[in-house]
Design a protein around this motif. Sequence first.
Motif, PDB file in Angstrom:
ATOM      1  N   LYS A  68       0.953  -1.068   0.079  1.00  0.00           N
ATOM      2  CA  LYS A  68       0.018  -0.102   0.153  1.00  0.00           C
ATOM      3  C   LYS A  68       0.771   1.415   0.168  1.00  0.00           C
ATOM      4  O   LYS A  68       0.646   2.186  -0.689  1.00  0.00           O
ATOM      5  N   LEU A  69       1.939   1.432   1.065  1.00  0.00           N
ATOM      6  CA  LEU A  69       2.779   2.335   0.945  1.00  0.00           C
ATOM      7  C   LEU A  69       3.453   2.681  -0.367  1.00  0.00           C
ATOM      8  O   LEU A  69       3.473   3.950  -1.020  1.00  0.00           O
ATOM      9  N   ALA A  70       4.105   1.423  -0.846  1.00  0.00           N
ATOM     10  CA  ALA A  70       4.916   1.752  -1.953  1.00  0.00           C
ATOM     11  C   ALA A  70       3.954   2.573  -3.145  1.00  0.00           C
ATOM     12  O   ALA A  70       4.150   3.094  -3.875  1.00  0.00           O
ATOM     13  N   ARG A  71       2.496   2.025  -3.320  1.00  0.00           N
ATOM     14  CA  ARG A  71       1.708   2.486  -4.397  1.00  0.00           C
ATOM     15  C   ARG A  71       1.582   3.943  -4.113  1.00  0.00           C
ATOM     16  O   ARG A  71       1.480   4.802  -4.796  1.00  0.00           O
ATOM     17  N   ILE A  72       1.508   4.236  -2.747  1.00  0.00           N
ATOM     18  CA  ILE A  72       0.941   5.709  -2.347  1.00  0.00           C
ATOM     19  C   ILE A  72       2.272   6.499  -2.793  1.00  0.00           C
ATOM     20  O   ILE A  72       1.873   7.490  -3.532  1.00  0.00           O
TER      21      ILE A  72
END
Lengths: 241, 475
Positions: free
Chosen positions: B435-439
């Motif tokens: 999720k973090l990588a995507r954001i």
Amino acid sequence: MRIALFVTCLADTMFPAAAKATVLLLERLGHEVVFPQEQTCCGQMHINTGYQKDALPLVRRHVRTFEPYDVVVAPSGSCVGAVRHQHAMVAAGDPGLAARATEVAARTYELSELLVDVLGVEDVGAYYPHRVTYHPTCHSLRVLRVGDKPLRLLQHVRGLDLVELPAAEQCCGFGGTFSVKNADTSTAMLADKMRHVLDTGADVCTAGDASCLMHIGGGLSRLRTGVRTVHLAEILASTEA
Amino acid sequence: MSTFLGMPVRAPRGVGHLRGDQSFPAAAKEALGNSQLRRNLQHATTTIRGKSGRVIAELPDWQELRSAGSALKAYTMANLPLLLTQLEEKVTAAGGVVHWAADANEANQIVTDLVARTGEKRVIKVKSMATQEIGLNEALEAAGIAPVETDLAELIVQLGEDKPSHILVPAIHRNRAEIREIFLRAMPGVDPKLTDDPPVLAGAARRYLREIFMRTKVAVSGANFGIAETGTLAVVESEGNGRMCLTLPDTLITVMGIEKVVPAWADLEVFLQLLPRASTGERMNPYTSMWTGVTPGDGPQNFHLVLLDNGRTAVLADEVGRQALHCIRCSACLNVCPVYERTGGHAYGSVYPGPIGAVLSPQLTGVEDNASLPYASSLCGACFDACPVKIDIPSILVHLRNQAPHARTEAAVMAAAAYTMDHPRLYASAQRAAKLARIAGRRGRGLPPPLNGWSASRDLPSPPDETFRDWWRGR
Ligand code: SF4
């Protein structure tokens, strides 16, 4: 009825709305939903990509996690298909595990199967005022043989304008890692699926598999068609405010 | 008969047409860009699906027939050595000569020698998958013998110096304008005023072939069935050109894959109902030719049967994969396959394209020589439903993927993923990391290879604010 939710790793991580909807819908119908925390992934991607050995611990985990429950439901035809048709095969080297996998599989249902066959409802009291077309995903259709159960559920949804999808039974081109390994062919199949969806004039395309919807929805979004994909569970969980 | 100890042989390299020059994804990419091909295929497969569906719906016992066909094939495979020996005895007793070919090279040698012994320089051919598989035409040409294909579509392919792209309709990738052009260029004695009207094209082929039928003394055929009980061979076809080849010449040489044997005459009752309805969408195929050895004063007076292994025994040794030998080459699985419909047959690099090709070719050659074919399917299952002998093609595909050699990086990623999935704590932190990588980074369109195959044509969904697990915990 006490029902264990097999959320599937994809819905858990990327499409929690479909999983939440499954919970809220079943609770609205008067059932108790439990979520066994030890679950992760059924191993389908590993099995279908040629990594059965890697999938074996996942099968073992799945069986162990869901063994205690009488009824298991998943908002995914594809993952239920893997449980029902592949788990015992992957576990063939361990006859005890294979037998247990077969038993768990016999108590595991895709959402529309659970509603229509086990709980005996077709009208779940939903309200969804949109023009909707339904794509029968291949594994729901040809592995589980859910037939017209999802359509019967949709027909009872108030306010919903259900339009028939042309060439509905043609694969959308997802196919798990097929969509990456054979991205060009997958996209060619998707192009035809999107054309048929657009031909219906629907604003929502629904299905019982978050994975196929991710693929179809990803294509529809890339082309800025304005048509969105919504999981069947979310439609069935919707009510008049 | 050659006997083998240990592992049975695979189809040898360097001969025949079972291996492509390119991987499936690479070949498919080229085919997908050919708009004429796409249109021809879509039209042809849609038409034949409709036709076949209608005549199948007429039979109330279609599912029982499928089960009967499947059971007969399973029985045959379980008793193959016995049935083949019986077939040999019966054919020999009826005046034929039986030859056993372990592989393509042996079969080509046997046929070439037989033709050479007649002193003839030309043979006429009945449409046959087995002879395409072993590259017999090339072997004959190398020996100075001219093979002439007499099936109309196969003739178009031969004159166009092309490759077949469908089991039943080898020139499915050609339209009539292209066929006219090929005839004008390559058909001896063709009328230069030829139009692209289908009856006119068929008429031109008929005139050309009639001459050849009358003047050729050796024919080569395949076989749809070889009946162990009686020694009878059977060929089914639509045009009658096969019948010409099977009856007019002095010498007939039939090359038959060993899996084409059936136990008894009565078994044809099942297969002759299944085959035409599943393949061409006809209730009965127009021509069914059967012959038993040699009949004095009637038809070919010299008959040779070449029984071809070329990897089939190796397929038989695989408990899951052996079902592929049940195939009666109806091509229904091609016509319903969403992948085949878009890529056409050439992308499979083998005479056996489509779903059956994706499971048969890699088994005949060994999976390492056709490693991309088991992946040439979305596992949609349409082929399994369509197959008149109920071959579970999706399960064989998954089985072969498990045998295919894997790229080292992919294998490492898959092992790591499985390890993570088997440890719920790791799994949860992987969910958060994703999720973090995507954001943080990749809100745009691109993903790194090999995942860029996804993002080239599809947006990624926006990351949810919380996973289901988080939501459940917070309830
Ligand atoms: S696998 Fe089945 S459907 Fe495909 S060609 Fe063979 S018999 Fe026909």
